[in-house]
Scaffold this active site. Sequence first.
Site, PDB file in Angstrom:
ATOM      1  N   ASP A 101      46.971 -36.263   2.473  1.00  0.00           N
ATOM      2  CA  ASP A 101      45.691 -36.933   2.704  1.00  0.00           C
ATOM      3  C   ASP A 101      45.881 -38.385   3.134  1.00  0.00           C
ATOM      4  O   ASP A 101      45.155 -38.895   3.983  1.00  0.00           O
ATOM      5  CB  ASP A 101      44.832 -36.885   1.437  1.00  0.00           C
ATOM      6  CG  ASP A 101      44.112 -35.551   1.263  1.00  0.00           C
ATOM      7  OD1 ASP A 101      44.249 -34.681   2.155  1.00  0.00           O
ATOM      8  OD2 ASP A 101      43.413 -35.381   0.241  1.00  0.00           O
ATOM      9  N   THR A 104      35.795 -38.956  -3.765  1.00  0.00           N
ATOM     10  CA  THR A 104      36.721 -38.202  -4.611  1.00  0.00           C
ATOM     11  C   THR A 104      38.020 -38.961  -4.863  1.00  0.00           C
ATOM     12  O   THR A 104      38.955 -38.404  -5.450  1.00  0.00           O
ATOM     13  CB  THR A 104      37.051 -36.842  -3.964  1.00  0.00           C
ATOM     14  OG1 THR A 104      37.495 -37.051  -2.612  1.00  0.00           O
ATOM     15  CG2 THR A 104      35.844 -35.930  -3.954  1.00  0.00           C
ATOM     16  N   ALA A 105      38.091 -40.218  -4.426  1.00  0.00           N
ATOM     17  CA  ALA A 105      39.305 -41.015  -4.596  1.00  0.00           C
ATOM     18  C   ALA A 105      39.130 -42.005  -5.754  1.00  0.00           C
ATOM     19  O   ALA A 105      38.714 -41.622  -6.840  1.00  0.00           O
ATOM     20  CB  ALA A 105      39.633 -41.711  -3.276  1.00  0.00           C
ATOM     21  N   ASP A 125      36.819 -56.226 -13.192  1.00  0.00           N
ATOM     22  CA  ASP A 125      38.081 -56.119 -12.452  1.00  0.00           C
ATOM     23  C   ASP A 125      37.874 -56.066 -10.943  1.00  0.00           C
ATOM     24  O   ASP A 125      38.823 -56.264 -10.176  1.00  0.00           O
ATOM     25  CB  ASP A 125      38.843 -54.861 -12.887  1.00  0.00           C
ATOM     26  CG  ASP A 125      39.473 -55.020 -14.267  1.00  0.00           C
ATOM     27  OD1 ASP A 125      39.305 -56.100 -14.861  1.00  0.00           O
ATOM     28  OD2 ASP A 125      40.127 -54.069 -14.742  1.00  0.00           O
ATOM     29  N   ASN A 171      36.917 -44.161  -6.398  1.00  0.00           N
ATOM     30  CA  ASN A 171      35.542 -44.125  -6.902  1.00  0.00           C
ATOM     31  C   ASN A 171      35.374 -43.114  -8.036  1.00  0.00           C
ATOM     32  O   ASN A 171      34.745 -43.398  -9.058  1.00  0.00           O
ATOM     33  CB  ASN A 171      34.594 -43.794  -5.750  1.00  0.00           C
ATOM     34  CG  ASN A 171      33.206 -43.411  -6.214  1.00  0.00           C
ATOM     35  OD1 ASN A 171      32.416 -44.241  -6.618  1.00  0.00           O
ATOM     36  ND2 ASN A 171      32.912 -42.109  -6.152  1.00  0.00           N
ATOM     37  N   ASP A 188      37.684 -46.220   1.416  1.00  0.00           N
ATOM     38  CA  ASP A 188      37.055 -47.284   0.641  1.00  0.00           C
ATOM     39  C   ASP A 188      37.641 -48.654   0.943  1.00  0.00           C
ATOM     40  O   ASP A 188      38.748 -48.781   1.459  1.00  0.00           O
ATOM     41  CB  ASP A 188      37.151 -46.998  -0.866  1.00  0.00           C
ATOM     42  CG  ASP A 188      38.570 -46.684  -1.329  1.00  0.00           C
ATOM     43  OD1 ASP A 188      39.510 -47.362  -0.898  1.00  0.00           O
ATOM     44  OD2 ASP A 188      38.737 -45.740  -2.137  1.00  0.00           O
TER      45      ASP A 188
END
Length: 287
Positions: A77, A187-188, A176, A190, A147
């Site tokens: 990916d 789906t990462a 942070d 996040n 992102d």
Amino acid sequence: MHKISKEKLQSKSKVGIILRPSTPEIKENYFIIKHCFEKHNIEVFLERSSASMIDEDGYDLDMICDTVDFFASIGGDGTLISVVRRTFKSNKPVLGINLGNLGFLTDLKIADLDNFLDNLETDNYRIDSRMIIKGSTNIKKFFAFNDIVISRKSLSSMIKIDAKIDGKPFNSYFGDGVIISTPNGSTAYNLSVGGPLVYPLTDVFIVTPVAPHSLTQRPLVLPADFEIEFTVSDNQGAVVIVDGQDIYEVEHNQSVKIQIASKKGKLIHRKTRNYFQVLNEKLQWGK
């Protein structure tokens, strides 16, 4: 109601290939894949840095973008994300070929390629258009498929980030950092900090705080026609991380403006690919 795109390749005779970097052992797999494309009368153009890694001849990426009908990413990916970011302005779709465990984006293994190319010849495939986001500071522009993360520089302190939507203040984040994600990236990172999953063919921003000081700070989903601006109030500045691959520094009182890019990233998939089945398998829902 959501409709799958009916877009098809106008020609399928030339493919540009980009390999996962820093893995010269990929050479044997590359030749298997190259032979498979050539068996289907598809001419292969290997990108120069990939070619150098395996001691082969290659071509400049700009030349390949002007020449080929589509790209193939060979890796995982992360490799696919990099290839989309580097090529999406050419409007050429990318086929992801995975060499490891199947990912959220790359659903094709080498063993599947021959059959897939049979389907490609008969237009039995689909092209998904995915949102890309554009970020800019006063000195730098960048694009993200997954992102853009604005994060603290120091592990010993929190960061304050003031946010505006279309020029109007709407929030201040203290923690942070903050993630501005596309639906692709839901789906990462996040997901790992409690952000929502969003269907990947929609056009929205997902703004998710990372370890916020206040528990009232929650993820926010916004229409993609907004421009979002984040100003770093912290004296130490911040770092901007793009798709986990590129890092830029932002100084005190500098702003990062984020909006939807004018072009989409395009992925070639099997017609039978089902996003919700992928979620079920990868996240082991119901187990």
